[in-house]
Design a protein around this motif. Structure first.
Motif, PDB file in Angstrom:
ATOM      1  N   LEU A   1       3.758 -22.605 -17.460  1.00  0.00           N
ATOM      2  CA  LEU A   1       4.700 -21.676 -18.084  1.00  0.00           C
ATOM      3  C   LEU A   1       4.133 -20.269 -18.218  1.00  0.00           C
ATOM      4  CD1 LEU A   1       6.117 -24.024 -20.874  1.00  0.00           C
ATOM      5  CD2 LEU A   1       7.245 -23.337 -18.750  1.00  0.00           C
ATOM      6  N   GLU A   2       2.802 -20.166 -18.272  1.00  0.00           N
ATOM      7  CA  GLU A   2       2.173 -18.840 -18.351  1.00  0.00           C
ATOM      8  C   GLU A   2       2.535 -17.991 -17.137  1.00  0.00           C
ATOM      9  OE1 GLU A   2      -0.567 -17.202 -20.113  1.00  0.00           O
ATOM     10  OE2 GLU A   2      -0.436 -18.508 -21.864  1.00  0.00           O
ATOM     11  N   GLY A   3       2.779 -18.650 -16.013  1.00  0.00           N
ATOM     12  CA  GLY A   3       3.101 -17.920 -14.791  1.00  0.00           C
ATOM     13  C   GLY A   3       4.576 -17.598 -14.649  1.00  0.00           C
ATOM     14  N   LYS A   4       5.369 -17.977 -15.632  1.00  0.00           N
ATOM     15  CA  LYS A   4       6.810 -17.731 -15.590  1.00  0.00           C
ATOM     16  C   LYS A   4       7.178 -16.582 -16.523  1.00  0.00           C
ATOM     17  CE  LYS A   4       7.629 -21.069 -12.737  1.00  0.00           C
ATOM     18  NZ  LYS A   4       8.117 -20.767 -11.364  1.00  0.00           N
TER      19      LYS A   4
ATOM     20  N   PHE B   1      13.472 -23.514 -13.381  1.00  0.00           N
ATOM     21  CA  PHE B   1      12.714 -24.258 -12.383  1.00  0.00           C
ATOM     22  C   PHE B   1      13.016 -25.745 -12.547  1.00  0.00           C
ATOM     23  CE2 PHE B   1      10.256 -23.190 -16.122  1.00  0.00           C
ATOM     24  CZ  PHE B   1       9.859 -24.427 -16.583  1.00  0.00           C
ATOM     25  N   LEU B   2      12.741 -26.492 -11.502  1.00  0.00           N
ATOM     26  CA  LEU B   2      12.994 -27.934 -11.501  1.00  0.00           C
ATOM     27  C   LEU B   2      11.786 -28.688 -12.049  1.00  0.00           C
ATOM     28  CD1 LEU B   2      14.659 -28.315  -8.000  1.00  0.00           C
ATOM     29  CD2 LEU B   2      15.814 -28.465 -10.228  1.00  0.00           C
ATOM     30  N   LEU B   3      12.052 -29.858 -12.598  1.00  0.00           N
ATOM     31  CA  LEU B   3      10.971 -30.725 -13.081  1.00  0.00           C
ATOM     32  C   LEU B   3      10.035 -31.072 -11.930  1.00  0.00           C
ATOM     33  CD1 LEU B   3      11.305 -33.744 -15.477  1.00  0.00           C
ATOM     34  CD2 LEU B   3       9.988 -33.952 -13.399  1.00  0.00           C
TER      35      LEU B   3
ATOM     36  N   LEU C   1      10.099 -24.635 -24.049  1.00  0.00           N
ATOM     37  CA  LEU C   1      10.724 -25.078 -22.813  1.00  0.00           C
ATOM     38  C   LEU C   1      12.149 -25.501 -23.146  1.00  0.00           C
ATOM     39  CD1 LEU C   1      10.198 -25.812 -19.773  1.00  0.00           C
ATOM     40  CD2 LEU C   1       9.626 -28.105 -20.567  1.00  0.00           C
ATOM     41  N   TYR C   2      13.119 -24.962 -22.407  1.00  0.00           N
ATOM     42  CA  TYR C   2      14.514 -25.295 -22.647  1.00  0.00           C
ATOM     43  C   TYR C   2      15.019 -26.229 -21.554  1.00  0.00           C
ATOM     44  CZ  TYR C   2      14.456 -21.158 -25.692  1.00  0.00           C
ATOM     45  OH  TYR C   2      14.164 -20.243 -26.659  1.00  0.00           O
TER      46      TYR C   2
ATOM     47  N   CYS D   1      12.321 -21.264 -19.014  1.00  0.00           N
ATOM     48  CA  CYS D   1      11.137 -20.847 -19.767  1.00  0.00           C
ATOM     49  C   CYS D   1      11.537 -20.057 -21.010  1.00  0.00           C
ATOM     50  CB  CYS D   1      10.235 -20.005 -18.878  1.00  0.00           C
ATOM     51  SG  CYS D   1       8.669 -19.553 -19.658  1.00  0.00           S
ATOM     52  N   SER D   2      10.858 -20.330 -22.120  1.00  0.00           N
ATOM     53  CA  SER D   2      11.112 -19.649 -23.385  1.00  0.00           C
ATOM     54  C   SER D   2      10.116 -18.506 -23.576  1.00  0.00           C
ATOM     55  CB  SER D   2      10.987 -20.650 -24.539  1.00  0.00           C
ATOM     56  OG  SER D   2      10.725 -19.998 -25.746  1.00  0.00           O
TER      57      SER D   2
END
Length: 402
Positions: A108-111, A117-119, A161-162, A183-184
């Motif tokens: 998530l840091e890279g988002k 994004f997909l699982l 995370l949503y 991403c939150s």
């Protein structure tokens, strides 16, 4: 003094009391929640903003805890002196749950905020990153998928995370299933900030300090003060035997100041007993978990405490140390709980009525340990903290007059 002046003075006092209560609510929330999100609790978030400078200065001066306030959240970066088992996530069952959770944060840091994004994307990138670090994640393995699902569920519970469509539970059952996430903005604030570059650390002990300390007398005095307050703020009960000599000397010499600080800022009631300095929450409910809990095992612990006190008053030959600590063997605890079961089982749930004395003993000892009210000593001995003597209990009469 005129009547108008009296009324104005009364209003000023009421306003000051409300402000103090609001500040305490902020402190309790900061200590007991991961953070205060503006979207979820705007009133409390803006209350922290209003008291920001005072809260920031107090937490930094007393405990070395940095207070972070952004446009989305207010967070107190809390670093325990001693990590306890109850400080983890109760939903996690295995070490790899934490591994996958941490790698989820790495992803998530890279988002950027609101990226979707997909699982399948997140688990594949995590698998490749883990492989490059010499770790293995096999999503064909049901237990690895189940562990990853717990990590993703926790990320969703923290609102970092949503879930847009689908969920990780379905994927855990069937590898071919998928889900869509978003991403939150909170994702970058889960892990605490470290005072130095982690790549320069070779031992876990190097990560214990919340801030850097100067190698001077003032720096070491600050470090000691922070250690003491960090433990008092984060641990339920600490007796003298659990402090090292340096910290205990600080607690003994500064006990009046410590009591005043925690009473004024948090509303806690502090008392100095033979066994140590103990703080109590004045209300029956609060942001934090309180002992006794609503769990039946707390009832069991209180009954055990009452029985131990009774036996001590009768001179029943229990092994008692100078500070009031009671040493019981595992067999003695099992016998005590067996007697309590025979005496009170009509008030207990079916699970506790039918449990063996060994099972009850394990539950009770774990509960004592979690609350700092007892500790294991080897395989067959358990130490009951004298703090437990501050409680006594019995079942009310069936006519509910008591």
């Amino acid at each position: 003094m005129s009547g108008g002046a009296v009324r104005r003075l009364g209003k000023q006092r009421k306003s000051a009391e409300q402000s103090a209560e609001r500040k305490r609510a902020c402190m309790h929330a900061l200590l007991n929640r991961p953070w205060i999100a503006k979207e979820e609790d705007p009133d409390l978030y803006f209350a922290v903003r209003d008291h920001y400078e005072e809260l920031r200065d107090w937490f930094m001066d007393k405990a070395g805890f940095p207070l972070i306030v952004t446009r989305a959240l207010a967070k107190l970066d809390k670093t325990p002196v001693k990590a306890q088992t109850w400080m983890g996530f109760p939903e996690f069952r295995e070490k790899r749950d934490y591994v996958f959770f941490t790698y989820g944060l790495w992803y998530l840091e890279g988002k950027t905020e609101l990226d979707q994004f997909l699982l399948s994307d997140i688990v594949e990138e995590i698998r490749e990153q883990m492989l490059s670090a010499g770790l293995e994640a096999d999503w064909r393995n049901y237990f690895d998928r189940l562990s990853m699902a717990r990590a993703l569920k926790k990320l969703r519970a923290l609102n970092v995370l949503y879930s847009v469509d689908g969920d990780e539970g379905q994927w855990a059952q069937d590898e071919e299933r998928n889900a869509l996430y978003e991403c939150s903005p909170l994702a970058r604030y889960v892990l605490r900030r470290f005072p130095h570059d982690l790549t320069n650390c070779s031992r876990l002990e190097e990560l214990e300090n919340p801030i850097p300390y100067a190698n001077t007398q003032d720096g070491q005095s600050m470090r000691r003060r922070h250690r003491v307050y960090r433990r008092l703020l984060l641990e339920p009960a600490i007796v003298d035997r659990h402090w090292d000599e340096e910290d205990l000397n600080y607690v003994l010499w500064q006990r009046r100041a410590i009591i005043d600080q925690l009473e004024n800022m948090l509303g806690w009631e502090g008392r100095r007993y033979r066994e140590g300095l103990v703080f109590f929450h004045p209300e029956l409910t609060g942001e934090c978990d309180l002992f006794p809990t609503v769990s039946v095992v707390s009832d069991l612990a209180l009954l055990a405490a009452t029985e131990i006190r009774k036996r001590l008053s009768e001179g029943d030959g229990l092994n008692v140390e100078d500070d009031g600590t009671v040493r019981l063997t595992k067999a003695e605890i099992e016998t005590l709980l067996y007697r309590l079961q025979l005496q009170h089982k009509e008030f207990w749930s079916k699970e506790f009525r039918e449990a063996s004395s060994q099972e009850l003993a394990v539950l009770c000892m774990e509960h004592f340990s979690e609350w700092g009210l007892g500790e294991r000593e080897g395989e067959n001995s358990f130490l009951i903290s004298p703090v437990l003597a501050r409680w006594t209990s019995e079942y009310a009469n069936t006519d509910f007059d008591t």
